[in-house]
Structures are given as structure tokens and as C-alpha cells.
Write a protein that holds these residues in place. Structure first.
Motif, PDB file in Angstrom:
ATOM      1  N   THR B   2      42.768  43.030  40.056  1.00 25.72           N
ATOM      2  CA  THR B   2      42.642  41.847  39.156  1.00 25.72           C
ATOM      3  C   THR B   2      42.020  40.585  39.986  1.00 25.72           C
ATOM      4  N   SER B   3      40.898  40.276  39.796  1.00 26.21           N
ATOM      5  CA  SER B   3      40.286  39.498  40.427  1.00 26.21           C
ATOM      6  C   SER B   3      39.418  38.642  39.428  1.00 26.21           C
ATOM      7  N   ARG B   4      39.410  37.249  39.755  1.00 21.82           N
ATOM      8  CA  ARG B   4      38.274  36.482  38.615  1.00 21.82           C
ATOM      9  C   ARG B   4      36.855  36.729  39.224  1.00 21.82           C
ATOM     10  N   VAL B   5      36.609  37.197  40.446  1.00 19.80           N
ATOM     11  CA  VAL B   5      35.292  37.381  40.810  1.00 19.80           C
ATOM     12  C   VAL B   5      34.867  38.606  41.005  1.00 19.80           C
ATOM     13  N   GLU B   6      33.547  39.159  40.588  1.00 20.70           N
ATOM     14  CA  GLU B   6      33.417  40.457  41.011  1.00 20.70           C
ATOM     15  C   GLU B   6      32.903  40.513  42.567  1.00 20.70           C
ATOM     16  N   ILE B   7      33.787  41.387  43.157  1.00 22.19           N
ATOM     17  CA  ILE B   7      33.267  41.392  44.915  1.00 22.19           C
ATOM     18  C   ILE B   7      32.358  42.225  44.745  1.00 22.19           C
ATOM     19  N   LEU B   8      32.122  43.353  43.844  1.00 20.84           N
ATOM     20  CA  LEU B   8      30.924  44.299  44.245  1.00 20.84           C
ATOM     21  C   LEU B   8      30.555  44.693  42.960  1.00 20.84           C
ATOM     22  N   ASN B   9      29.279  44.134  42.492  1.00 23.33           N
ATOM     23  CA  ASN B   9      28.806  44.789  41.078  1.00 23.33           C
ATOM     24  C   ASN B   9      28.334  46.049  40.794  1.00 23.33           C
ATOM     25  N   ASP B  10      28.013  46.505  39.814  1.00 19.77           N
ATOM     26  CA  ASP B  10      27.735  47.962  39.449  1.00 19.77           C
ATOM     27  C   ASP B  10      26.515  48.209  40.211  1.00 19.77           C
ATOM     28  N   GLY B  11      25.569  47.389  40.611  1.00 18.32           N
ATOM     29  CA  GLY B  11      24.416  47.632  41.145  1.00 18.32           C
ATOM     30  C   GLY B  11      24.508  47.590  42.716  1.00 18.32           C
ATOM     31  N   GLY B  12      25.765  47.547  43.159  1.00 21.57           N
ATOM     32  CA  GLY B  12      26.234  47.543  44.663  1.00 21.57           C
ATOM     33  C   GLY B  12      25.860  46.332  45.209  1.00 21.57           C
ATOM     34  N   TYR B  13      25.802  45.198  44.739  1.00 19.91           N
ATOM     35  CA  TYR B  13      25.574  43.947  45.422  1.00 19.91           C
ATOM     36  C   TYR B  13      26.724  42.953  45.468  1.00 19.91           C
ATOM     37  N   ARG B  14      26.835  42.211  46.415  1.00 22.28           N
ATOM     38  CA  ARG B  14      27.893  41.444  46.577  1.00 22.28           C
ATOM     39  C   ARG B  14      27.559  40.010  45.873  1.00 22.28           C
ATOM     40  N   SER B  15      28.607  39.013  45.970  1.00 21.90           N
ATOM     41  CA  SER B  15      28.539  37.947  45.176  1.00 21.90           C
ATOM     42  C   SER B  15      27.471  37.061  45.498  1.00 21.90           C
ATOM     43  N   ASP B  16      27.099  37.011  46.876  1.00 19.39           N
ATOM     44  CA  ASP B  16      25.889  36.397  47.369  1.00 19.39           C
ATOM     45  C   ASP B  16      24.612  37.033  47.627  1.00 19.39           C
ATOM     46  N   GLY B  17      24.626  38.412  47.060  1.00 20.43           N
ATOM     47  CA  GLY B  17      23.301  39.159  46.726  1.00 20.43           C
ATOM     48  C   GLY B  17      23.068  39.782  47.774  1.00 20.43           C
ATOM     49  N   ARG B  18      24.159  40.341  48.801  1.00 20.59           N
ATOM     50  CA  ARG B  18      24.014  41.251  49.950  1.00 20.59           C
ATOM     51  C   ARG B  18      24.545  42.693  49.466  1.00 20.59           C
ATOM     52  N   ARG B  19      23.851  43.393  50.367  1.00 17.40           N
ATOM     53  CA  ARG B  19      24.555  44.757  50.043  1.00 17.40           C
ATOM     54  C   ARG B  19      25.957  45.025  50.911  1.00 17.40           C
ATOM     55  N   GLN B  20      26.712  46.155  50.915  1.00 14.28           N
ATOM     56  CA  GLN B  20      27.773  46.133  51.533  1.00 14.28           C
ATOM     57  C   GLN B  20      27.526  46.057  53.277  1.00 14.28           C
ATOM     58  N   HIS B  21      26.788  46.626  53.719  1.00  9.05           N
ATOM     59  CA  HIS B  21      26.809  46.584  55.313  1.00  9.05           C
ATOM     60  C   HIS B  21      25.671  45.270  55.798  1.00  9.05           C
ATOM     61  N   GLU B  22      25.183  44.550  54.927  1.00  4.23           N
ATOM     62  CA  GLU B  22      24.271  43.496  55.243  1.00  4.23           C
ATOM     63  C   GLU B  22      25.298  42.306  55.890  1.00  4.23           C
ATOM     64  N   LEU B  23      24.535  41.883  56.940  1.00  2.00           N
ATOM     65  CA  LEU B  23      25.158  40.723  57.673  1.00  2.00           C
ATOM     66  C   LEU B  23      24.581  39.347  57.073  1.00  2.00           C
ATOM     67  N   ARG B  24      24.972  38.172  57.397  1.00  2.03           N
ATOM     68  CA  ARG B  24      24.609  37.142  56.793  1.00  2.03           C
ATOM     69  C   ARG B  24      23.610  36.762  57.741  1.00  2.03           C
ATOM     70  N   ASP B  25      22.696  35.696  57.208  1.00  5.88           N
ATOM     71  CA  ASP B  25      21.839  35.043  58.276  1.00  5.88           C
ATOM     72  C   ASP B  25      22.568  34.444  59.360  1.00  5.88           C
ATOM     73  N   PHE B  26      22.203  35.072  60.614  1.00  5.29           N
ATOM     74  CA  PHE B  26      22.687  34.399  61.893  1.00  5.29           C
ATOM     75  C   PHE B  26      21.810  33.599  62.382  1.00  5.29           C
ATOM     76  N   ASN B  27      22.220  32.542  62.914  1.00  2.02           N
ATOM     77  CA  ASN B  27      21.222  31.459  63.705  1.00  2.02           C
ATOM     78  C   ASN B  27      22.057  31.028  65.008  1.00  2.02           C
ATOM     79  N   ILE B  28      21.139  30.932  66.018  1.00  3.71           N
ATOM     80  CA  ILE B  28      21.567  30.380  67.392  1.00  3.71           C
ATOM     81  C   ILE B  28      21.044  29.135  67.837  1.00  3.71           C
ATOM     82  N   ASP B  29      21.610  28.091  68.176  1.00  3.68           N
ATOM     83  CA  ASP B  29      20.878  27.053  68.851  1.00  3.68           C
ATOM     84  C   ASP B  29      21.668  26.785  70.127  1.00  3.68           C
ATOM     85  N   LEU B  30      20.912  26.743  71.325  1.00  3.66           N
ATOM     86  CA  LEU B  30      21.613  26.669  72.672  1.00  3.66           C
ATOM     87  C   LEU B  30      21.228  25.555  73.501  1.00  3.66           C
TER      88      LEU B  30
END
Lengths: 306, 265
Positions: B2-30
Motif C-alpha cells: 500500500t503506497s501512495r506512489v506507483e513504484i513501477l507502472n504497468d508499462g514497466g517504468y519507474r516514477s522518474d521514467g527509468r526502466r528497472q535496470h537503468e541507472l541515473r545520469d552519472f556525472n563526474i567532475d575532478l
């Protein structure tokens, strides 16, 4: 003018990580192409955990380690090879006190003894080689005691020492007594030999070294002078008489320090004489007992007053 | 669930539009900032962490030194504006201390501490924005900062968080997902595949554990590739800058050649 930015501004000159992204499956191929296009620079670069070569054919140097039969880089930088030695030179690194020793000198900060201000075996005028830098532990090691002259003070108050004379160097054949530094008066010479066959080095920092007498000839380094002995960490044989003499002088120093009597060669000689007179019933270790100590202080101050 | 937000919708997308195994944008500044020996700013999506490494240097506190190895000190500060609710944490907050201890124990087997006797390595982690995966972002940034500081490491450490929504594994969770889903964070050394950290603060079914643990380890290797690419780009750039300086000064190069000859003698 002062400008305030809440965050560090991102630098423009391709420092930030920008690159076309590829699918992981083709990524390796794309990277290989890039390497081929550019000069050999990229093949000289490495980063931690990258296997460099076999550990059978090559020796590992700085910036690498051996795991199994591979030599693996441990820092990011350029690979360098001298004959069979493989090293990785990091672009930013700190050398922890390179070419110098840190010496506890009973001061606010540790004193510094530079490699360049040390007499190396084989003549004073010898050139310093890189190999000497690597062998620094052969000269002085952690825990060694040494006598040195203060060469200069740095701006921050740290001392720079030197041992470029045969008078100075590693200490052996004796023991160290620490007294409050004010008790040591500035003397013409701080290297004293007492008539009882004991040498004393009175450091102005309150460190006193009591050791077996070294003959003038040995110290000056003419005949019979052993150059290796300067950096040796082994004690010579010390006969029981000398051992007691050293112990007696040390105990006298401890007593003088507890009664806050300034330490000079005459006072020490007087105290030693007094201690010898009391010898049968007041042995070396009994000097530290309160009644004996008080008697000694009385005798010494009385004689000093005469 | 029972959760207020849908973690994984019927289309297989997460709340921020990613797929299950997708990582977020990864940025490095050295790029280097201030006095630090090594610095790295890393962002995983909206989570942003800045790590500065100082040292190895002589310890201020003499009683803390160990004669044959370096001491690692980790300090964490979370900016009050970093999360959606403004909140100031004290430096001695139990959670902050625990977090710092986790980072420290992750890096203790990785840094070659025996090379730096009687010295001290300080790692300062500043959290600028948080949106889940704070520990993994901190660990990745710390690895990069240590590398730019020129400290000897056995390998990279790359960390990713992974969770499970009913039976569907998810990678690199956002704060929204972390609130609803059991998850773990793993840190791996990619060359050997050794795991230096696994944390699990929520209840996770034992049957699911192995699956998402392996998934997180694999994702760590993907992150490692990105990190290595960034380090190599940065190193190459610095070396090129160095080479230009060397060509200008022929005398300096001759000197180094002399040294090599002498070494052979």
C-alpha cells in the motif's frame, strides 16, 4: 576584488566529464579506436587496479603492487619503465617527509634533519645520489638517538639540524637522561668527558647523553677510525666498571634534576666524588633514595659555595 | 504494497521514467578545489556529493599516529538545504557517525595504508543534494578523490544501491523509492569482484537477496567503467599539460636523464 560564489563554478576547459556516450556493448570497440587514433600517450596512462604486466618478467616499483602473477597499478598516472622496473608516476602525490628525518628535539615542533646536512659514509665531499635517498634508513632509523647542531630556524619555528662533523651523529654506548632544559647552562663545550671514564653530552634542549668514553683519537677519525661505526646501531662491549660509572652519573643527574640544581661539569665532578666516597653503604641505586639525595645536594652546594 | 506512489507502472517504468535496470545520469567532475590534495564532485541524478581528500600528512595529534600505517579519518557534513525538508543535523548525529564509519571501513582494505606510515588521510564528504543513493554516491566520489590525490589504492571501489519491488529488482533508487522499497547498497572492487561493503537497513526477503546483490555488483562494474573513463581523461589532460611544460625546459629533461645513468652505476 572579492567575489563570492555559493558553489565552485564548473570549469569550462573540458575538465568536466564530457564525452559521447555509447552503448556498453560497443563501448570497448569505440575506446580501442580512440586509442589507435591518438598518439601513444593513452597507452602510457593507467589507473588503479589495471594489470600492467607479468610479475615474473618485471619488478614492481612505486605506484604498483603485485597480486598473484600480475603487476597492478595502484595510482592514476603514467607508466614508466627502467630496464625491468615498472613504476607508475602519479600526477599528484605527496611525499611524506622526503629526504629528511623528523627529530624529536624537545621543542614545540619536530626538528628536521635534511639528508643534505648529514655526513655520508665515504667522505664529506661525496655527491648525494638518488640511491642515498632510498637508503636513508641505513643511516638513521626510527627510534635512533642522535646528536646534532641546530643549523637554522625556519619561519614557522621548526629547527633544521645538521650533523656534518664527526662530533655529531648517532648515539650509542650509553643512556639518555631528560632534565628540565633550564638546568643546562650554555658552556664553552657541551661535550664533556668526566675523569671517571664517562662522556657527557649536555643538550640545551634538556637531553643529556651519558656514555662510555671515546678516546680523542677515535673521535677525530685518524688511525683506527671506523667509518662504518658512525652509523652503526650496535653497542660496543662495555666493561662492568664503566657500566656502573654510567649508571652512577645518570643517577646523579636525576637527583640534580629533581632538586633543580643546574648541571655543570664541576658540580657533576663534585657529586661523583661524593658518591664514590659513600660507595660501600650507598650504592648506585641508593643514590636515588631521599636521604642520600638530600645529603648529596647539601655536600655539592656546600662545595660550590666555597 | 500500500503506497501512495506507483513504484513501477504497468508499462514497466519507474516514477522518474527509468526502466528497472537503468541507472541515473552519472556525472563526474575532478577539477581541483581549494587546498585539497584530491577532489571529486559526483552526481547520481539529483544526488550530488563533493568529496575532498587531504593527505597523507603528518597527524596533528601525535597520540593518534600509528607507526607503520596511515590513519583514515572520514567526516561527513550534510548541507541543511540538501533535502526537501530543511533540516540541520549536528556533527555528532548518530546517523552521520554511522555513515562515516561505513565509508571508512569500506576504504580501509582498499587504500594501501602501509605505504604511509605515521600519517593521516582526511576524507571530507559534503552532501549538496540528496535524492537517494547517498552512500553509493559518497563512496564513488571518495574513490575518485583518492585517485586524484595520488593515494595508492588496490582498486577502484564502485557502489550502487539496488532494491526490490514485489518481485521486480530495481537499480539506483531515488529517495521516493527508498522510502517504499527494501534496498541494499553494495561496494565492489571491480577487478577482483571483491565486495567491501553491503548494507541493508530494511527488511528484505532472503530469497530475493542473492538476485539483487548480484545485480548490484554487476551495476558496480558498469559504474567503474564510467569512473575509469573520467579518470583517464583527466590524467591524460594533466600529462599533456605537463609534457608541454617539459618541452619548454630542455634542461630539466637532461637532468632526469643524468639521474637514470647514475642509478645504473
Amino acid at each position: 576584488m572579492i567575489t563570492i560564489t555559493s558553489f565552485p563554478t564548473e570549469s569550462k576547459d573540458s575538465d568536466t566529464y564530457e564525452r559521447t556516450r555509447h552503448h556498453p556493448d560497443v563501448l570497448d570497440d569505440v575506446l580501442m579506436d580512440e586509442f589507435d587514433e591518438e598518439d601513444s600517450l593513452d597507452t602510457r596512462l593507467t589507473s588503479p587496479g589495471v594489470p600492467l604486466t607479468s610479475s615474473h618478467a618485471f619488478m614492481r616499483g612505486h605506484g604498483t603492487y603485485v597480486d598473484g602473477d600480475e603487476v597492478i597499478a595502484s595510482v592514476a598516472g603514467t607508466i614508466e619503465r627502467v630496464n625491468k622496473l615498472v613504476t607508475v608516476r602519479a600526477l599528484r602525490s605527496r611525499q611524506v617527509a622526503a629526504r629528511r628525518w623528523k627529530v624529536d628535539a624537545n621543542a614545540r615542533q619536530d626538528a628536521v634533519l635534511m639528508l643534505s646536512s648529514v655526513n655520508l659514509p665515504g667522505g664529506i665531499q661525496r655527491r648525494k645520489l638518488e640511491s642515498d635517498e632510498l637508503q636513508m634508513r641505513n643511516f638513521f632509523e626510527e627510534g635512533d638517538l642522535l646528536v646534532a647542531e641546530v643549523q637554522a630556524f625556519f619561519a614557522d619555528g621548526a629547527m633544521s639540524l645538521h650533523t656534518r662533523s664527526l662530533k655529531y651523529g648517532k648515539l650509542r654506548n650509553g643512556q639518555l637522561i631528560t632534565v628540565p632544559p633550564v638546568l643546562i647552562r650554555r658552556l664553552k663545550s657541551h661535550f664533556i668527558s668526566l675523569p671517571c671514564g664517562v662522556d657527557l653530552i649536555l643538550g640545551l634542549n634538556g637531553y643529556v647523553w651519558v656514555s662510555k668514553h671515546v678516546t680523542e683519537r677515535e673521535r677525530e677519525g685518524e688511525e683506527g677510525f671506523d667509518a662504518e661505526a658512525v652509523y652503526s646501531s650496535r653497542n660496543n662491549d662495555i666493561d662492568p666498571a664503566t657500566r656502573t660509572a654510567i649508571a652512577r652519573v645518570s643517577n646523579i643527574l636525576r637527583v640534580l634534576a629533581t632538586y633543580f640544581v643546574p648541571i655543570t661539569d664541576t658540580i657533576l665532578a663534585d657529586a661523583y666524588e661524593w658518591a664514590l666516597e659513600q660507595d660501600p653503604e650507598c650504592g648506585v641505586k641508593d643514590l636515588l633514595r631521599e636521604e642520600n639525595a638530600e645529603a648529596m645536594i647539601l655536600a655539592v652546594t656546600a662545595r660550590a659555595a666555597e | 504494497m500500500t503506497s501512495r506512489v506507483e513504484i513501477l507502472n504497468d508499462g514497466g517504468y519507474r516514477s522518474d521514467g527509468r526502466r528497472q535496470h537503468e541507472l541515473r545520469d552519472f556525472n563526474i567532475d575532478l577539477s581541483v578545489r581549494g587546498q585539497a590534495d584530491g577532489c571529486a564532485m559526483v552526481s547520481h541524478g539529483l544526488t550530488q556529493v563533493l568529496v575532498s581528500v587531504l593527505g597523507p600528512r603528518e597527524a596533528k595529534n601525535r597520540s593518534q599516529t600509528i607507526h607503520n600505517r596511515a590513519i583514515i579519518n572520514v567526516e561527513l557534513s550534510i548541507a541543511p538545504f540538501s533535502s526537501s525538508e530543511r533540516r540541520k543535523r549536528s556533527r555528532n548525529d548518530r546517523r552521520i557517525l554511522e555513515f562515516a564509519a561505513a565509508v571508512k571501513s569500506t576504504f580501509e582494505p582498499v587504500i594501501q595504508v602501509h605505504l604511509y606510515p605515521r600519517s593521516h588521510i582526511d576524507i571530507f564528504i559534503q552532501v549538496l543534494q540528496q535524492d537517494g543513493g547517498l552512500l553509493s554516491a559518497s563512496i564513488n566520489a571518495t574513490t575518485l578523490a583518492l585517485i586524484t590525490a595520488g593515494i595508492s589504492l588496490f582498486d577502484y571501489v564502485s557502489a550502487v544501491s539496488a532494491g526490490v519491488h514485489s518481485t521486480h529488482p530495481l537499480l539506483d533508487l531515488t529517495a521516493l523509492e527508498e522510502n517504499d522499497v527494501p534496498y541494499l547498497t553494495t561496494a565492489v572492487m571491480p577487478r577482483t569482484g571483491k565486495v567491501t561493503l553491503v548494507t541493508l537497513e530494511t527488511r528484505l526477503h532472503a530469497d530475493r537477496f542473492e538476485e539483487i546483490f548480484r545485480l548490484a555488483c554487476d551495476a558496480g562494474k558498469v559504474i567503474h567503467k564510467e569512473m575509469r573513463q573520467a579518470v583517464m581523461a583527466r590524467t591524460g589532460q594533466l600529462v599533456r599539460a605537463l609534457d608541454i611544460g617539459l618541452h619548454d625546459q630542455g634542461a630539466l629533461q637532461r637532468d632526469t636523464e643524468d639521474d637514470q645513468e647514475m642509478r645504473i652505476d
